[in-house]
Design a protein around this motif. Sequence first.
Motif, PDB file in Angstrom:
ATOM      1  N   GLU A 134      -9.689   4.252   3.758  1.00  0.00           N
ATOM      2  CA  GLU A 134      -8.977   3.080   3.230  1.00  0.00           C
ATOM      3  C   GLU A 134      -8.066   2.507   4.310  1.00  0.00           C
ATOM      4  OE1 GLU A 134      -6.995   4.738  -0.173  1.00  0.00           O
ATOM      5  OE2 GLU A 134      -8.496   3.990  -1.575  1.00  0.00           O
TER       6      GLU A 134
ATOM      7  N   ALA B 274      -5.265   9.081   9.889  1.00  0.00           N
ATOM      8  CA  ALA B 274      -5.173   7.638  10.138  1.00  0.00           C
ATOM      9  C   ALA B 274      -4.327   6.896   9.119  1.00  0.00           C
ATOM     10  CB  ALA B 274      -6.552   7.002  10.216  1.00  0.00           C
ATOM     11  N   PHE B 275      -3.556   7.624   8.309  1.00  0.00           N
ATOM     12  CA  PHE B 275      -2.694   6.960   7.342  1.00  0.00           C
ATOM     13  C   PHE B 275      -1.626   6.168   8.096  1.00  0.00           C
ATOM     14  CE2 PHE B 275       0.866   6.711   4.380  1.00  0.00           C
ATOM     15  CZ  PHE B 275       0.221   6.256   3.256  1.00  0.00           C
ATOM     16  N   GLY B 276      -1.378   4.952   7.631  1.00  0.00           N
ATOM     17  CA  GLY B 276      -0.360   4.143   8.283  1.00  0.00           C
ATOM     18  C   GLY B 276      -0.923   3.274   9.389  1.00  0.00           C
ATOM     19  N   SER B 277      -2.264   3.217   9.495  1.00  0.00           N
ATOM     20  CA  SER B 277      -2.864   2.318  10.477  1.00  0.00           C
ATOM     21  C   SER B 277      -2.500   0.888  10.123  1.00  0.00           C
ATOM     22  CB  SER B 277      -4.384   2.436  10.451  1.00  0.00           C
ATOM     23  OG  SER B 277      -4.777   3.728  10.766  1.00  0.00           O
ATOM     24  N   SER B 278      -2.317   0.082  11.177  1.00  0.00           N
ATOM     25  CA  SER B 278      -2.089  -1.319  10.882  1.00  0.00           C
ATOM     26  C   SER B 278      -3.444  -1.971  10.641  1.00  0.00           C
ATOM     27  CB  SER B 278      -1.383  -1.974  12.061  1.00  0.00           C
ATOM     28  OG  SER B 278      -2.046  -1.639  13.247  1.00  0.00           O
TER      29      SER B 278
ATOM     30  N   ARG C  69      -3.078   7.812  14.787  1.00  0.00           N
ATOM     31  CA  ARG C  69      -4.062   7.295  13.832  1.00  0.00           C
ATOM     32  C   ARG C  69      -5.337   6.814  14.526  1.00  0.00           C
ATOM     33  NH1 ARG C  69       0.681   4.225  13.578  1.00  0.00           N
ATOM     34  NH2 ARG C  69       0.449   2.220  14.592  1.00  0.00           N
TER      35      ARG C  69
ATOM     36  N   HIS D 134      -6.326  -4.353   8.227  1.00  0.00           N
ATOM     37  CA  HIS D 134      -6.855  -4.526   6.887  1.00  0.00           C
ATOM     38  C   HIS D 134      -7.085  -3.178   6.203  1.00  0.00           C
ATOM     39  CE1 HIS D 134      -9.098  -6.147   3.599  1.00  0.00           C
ATOM     40  NE2 HIS D 134     -10.168  -5.429   3.915  1.00  0.00           N
ATOM     41  N   LYS D 135      -6.658  -3.075   4.946  1.00  0.00           N
ATOM     42  CA  LYS D 135      -6.889  -1.845   4.193  1.00  0.00           C
ATOM     43  C   LYS D 135      -7.830  -2.128   3.033  1.00  0.00           C
ATOM     44  CE  LYS D 135      -2.698   0.297   5.540  1.00  0.00           C
ATOM     45  NZ  LYS D 135      -2.451  -0.847   6.418  1.00  0.00           N
ATOM     46  N   THR D 136      -8.619  -1.140   2.710  1.00  0.00           N
ATOM     47  CA  THR D 136      -9.536  -1.306   1.586  1.00  0.00           C
ATOM     48  C   THR D 136      -9.188  -0.284   0.527  1.00  0.00           C
ATOM     49  OG1 THR D 136     -11.032   0.035   2.902  1.00  0.00           O
ATOM     50  CG2 THR D 136     -11.493  -2.316   2.794  1.00  0.00           C
ATOM     51  N   SER D 137      -9.827  -0.390  -0.620  1.00  0.00           N
ATOM     52  CA  SER D 137      -9.514   0.538  -1.686  1.00  0.00           C
ATOM     53  C   SER D 137     -10.794   1.161  -2.220  1.00  0.00           C
ATOM     54  CB  SER D 137      -8.771  -0.185  -2.801  1.00  0.00           C
ATOM     55  OG  SER D 137      -8.485   0.734  -3.817  1.00  0.00           O
ATOM     56  N   TYR D 138     -10.761   2.480  -2.369  1.00  0.00           N
ATOM     57  CA  TYR D 138     -11.931   3.191  -2.863  1.00  0.00           C
ATOM     58  C   TYR D 138     -12.056   2.993  -4.366  1.00  0.00           C
ATOM     59  CZ  TYR D 138     -14.576   7.200  -4.577  1.00  0.00           C
ATOM     60  OH  TYR D 138     -15.448   8.004  -5.237  1.00  0.00           O
TER      61      TYR D 138
ATOM     62  N   TYR E  72       0.825  -1.203   0.000  1.00  0.00           N
ATOM     63  CA  TYR E  72       0.000   0.000   0.000  1.00  0.00           C
ATOM     64  C   TYR E  72       0.858   1.252   0.000  1.00  0.00           C
ATOM     65  CZ  TYR E  72      -3.521   3.293   1.677  1.00  0.00           C
ATOM     66  OH  TYR E  72      -4.354   4.369   1.811  1.00  0.00           O
TER      67      TYR E  72
END
Lengths: 296, 292
Positions: free
Chosen positions: B116, A215-219, B85, A221-225, A149
Amino acid sequence: MQGVVIPISMVPGDSIIHRINPLPKLAWAFGVLVISFATRNPLILSTLFVVGVILILVAQVGNAYLKVAMILFPISLTLIVLQSIAPAFPKPWTPIVSVGPFTIFQEGIYSGISMLLRIFAMTTWAMLMIMTSHPSDIFTSLQKIGMPYVLNFILTMTLQLLPILQNEFAVVLNAQKSRAMKGSGFGAILPSMVPVFVGAIERVQQLSISLESRAFGSSGHKTSYRRVRMTFWDILLIVLGIVFTAGMTYWIIVDKSLDWSETMVFHPAFAIGLVVFATLGFLAFVVIALRNVLQA
Amino acid sequence: MSESKPIIEFKDVTFWYGQNETEPALKNINLTIHEGDYVALLGLNGAGKTTLQLCINGVVPNNILGNFEGQVIVDGKDTLETPVREMAKIVGMVFDNPEFQLSQMSVGEEIALGMESLGYSYEEMVETIDEVLDIVGLQGLTERSPFGLSGGQQQRLSIASALAMRPKILVMDEPTSNVDPIGKEEIFQVAYELNRKRNMTVIMAEHEVEVMAQYANLVVVMHEGEIVLQGTPEEVFSNVDLLKSLGLRMPQVAAFGNELEKLGIMTLNGHYPVKLSQAVETYGRLFEKKAG
C-alpha cells in the motif's frame, strides 16, 4: 480486568445493514448526533432512539447492543439526579417539590429526561454503525474521503493494541501474584501499570523498526488493499442523511413550539419517584462495578 | 556460490549507539556476502548480531542514530544515502518477536501494508498476497486476524509480509526464539526453500548450530562487536577451542568427533563432520574399520 472492559466491536453478520457501506451509516450516525444536540424535545429524541433500536434489531446485533446499554443506562441516570437539582437551564427555575435541603425543579426533570434520551439516541445510532461495519472498512472509507493514511494506521493500531495490553496486564498481575504480591484490587493495579507500559513502549519501538523495514511512510501515491464498494443506494442514503439532518435542524430552530420545557408539567410524585429511582439505580451500578473490579 | 556477485559489502564498519558510549556495538566489520548465500550469524546475546543486521537495510544508522563509520553497500546502494523504505524493496527483515511486528486486522492487510505504501495496484496486491502465503504455507488464511495465529504462523506471516515487496535479501534476527519446536522447523524450512529454490540471499542470526551447519554456506561468528571467525561451517566448527572460549556450542556431531579425537579413537585433524550426513559417512567408516 476482563469484566471492566466494554465490548464495543463489530458483530459479524449478513444483514441488510451490514451490507451498507460504512459512509452512509457514519453520515446518519453523525446526523443523529447533530439533531440530538439541536433539540431537547423528548418526542423527537425518543423517536430517533426507537428507530435506532428497530434498526439494531434488523441488523441482529441486539445482544451486543444490550451489553453496552446495560452499562450506559445506570451511568446516564446520574444526569437525571444532577439535572433535577441543578438544571442546565437559564434561571428562574420552577420548583416542583422540596425534600429537605434539595429542591427538584420542573426544568431539571425536563432537561434530565432529554439528556438521557439524547445520549441513548446518539449511542444507539453510533453502535449501529460500529457493530455492523468492519473497522478496517470504516477507516478505509474515511481515508477515501480525505482522512490521512497515518491517522488510519494509528486508529487501526490502537484497536489492535487494546486487547494485547489487556492480556499483558493479566500476565503481569499473575506474575505479581506468584511473587506473593497483592494480586487483586486497586492496590495491585497501580504497580502492574509500570511493567505493562514499559512493555508497550518496547513493543512500539520494535514495531516502528519493523514498519519502516516494510516501506511504511514512503512518500508518493498510496493504495488500499481493502476495497469498500459504494453503490448508488449508498450515495442516495448519504444524500438522504444530509437532507434529513439539515431539514430537522432547520425545523427545530424555526419551530419554537418544540420547546416543551414549560408545557410539559410533571406531577411531584413522579418527580420524586424518578429521582429516587435514578439515585438507587446509579448506586446499585457503582456497587456492582466496584465488586467486579475488586474481584478481577 | 562464491562465483556469484557480491550483494552485501561491509567496509570497515564501526558503530557506537550513543555519543557517549566508549565501547562500539560494531568494530571494524569487513564482510562480503554473495548473491544466493545462506549466512549464519552466531554469537552470544550482545555480540552485535542484531546491530549488524540492522545495518543491512540502513535502519542503523538512518533510524537508530549513533556514530557510524565505514560503508555498507547493498545491491549497489550505499545504505547511508538510501532511505530505509527504499531499501525495503531489496531487503526483507524479520525480527525475533512475531507479535511485535504485526499491526493489522487481517493477514491480507498485514501483507498488503508495505505494498500500500509503495502504491501497488489492488490486483497486484491480491496476486502477491496469494503468492507469498503460498510460499510460507499459510494459504487460505487471508481474512484471519494475525493475533489469532500460532507463534510459528505469525512468524511465517512476518516473512510473507517481508517477501511481498520482492526483496533479494531476507534478514532474519533469531526468528525462532519465540516459537515452539514445530514452528521452528516450519520457519527453517521456509528460509531454506527461499534460498535454494528462489536463490534468495538469507542472513539468519540463530542459536541452533545444528540447523545452521545444515543449511548455511557461510558462518560468521561475532563476539563483542567483532567478527572473530568466518568461513564454511566445516572451517568455522574446526576451531573448537576458540568457540568454547566464546561460550558457543558446536554441532553435536562435530563435538562427538572432537571427543573421539581426545580419547585417541580417531584422528580427524580438525575436519569434524558438521552435518548429520557427513557424520554418518565419517563415523560409519570408523565403525567399519573397527568391525573389520
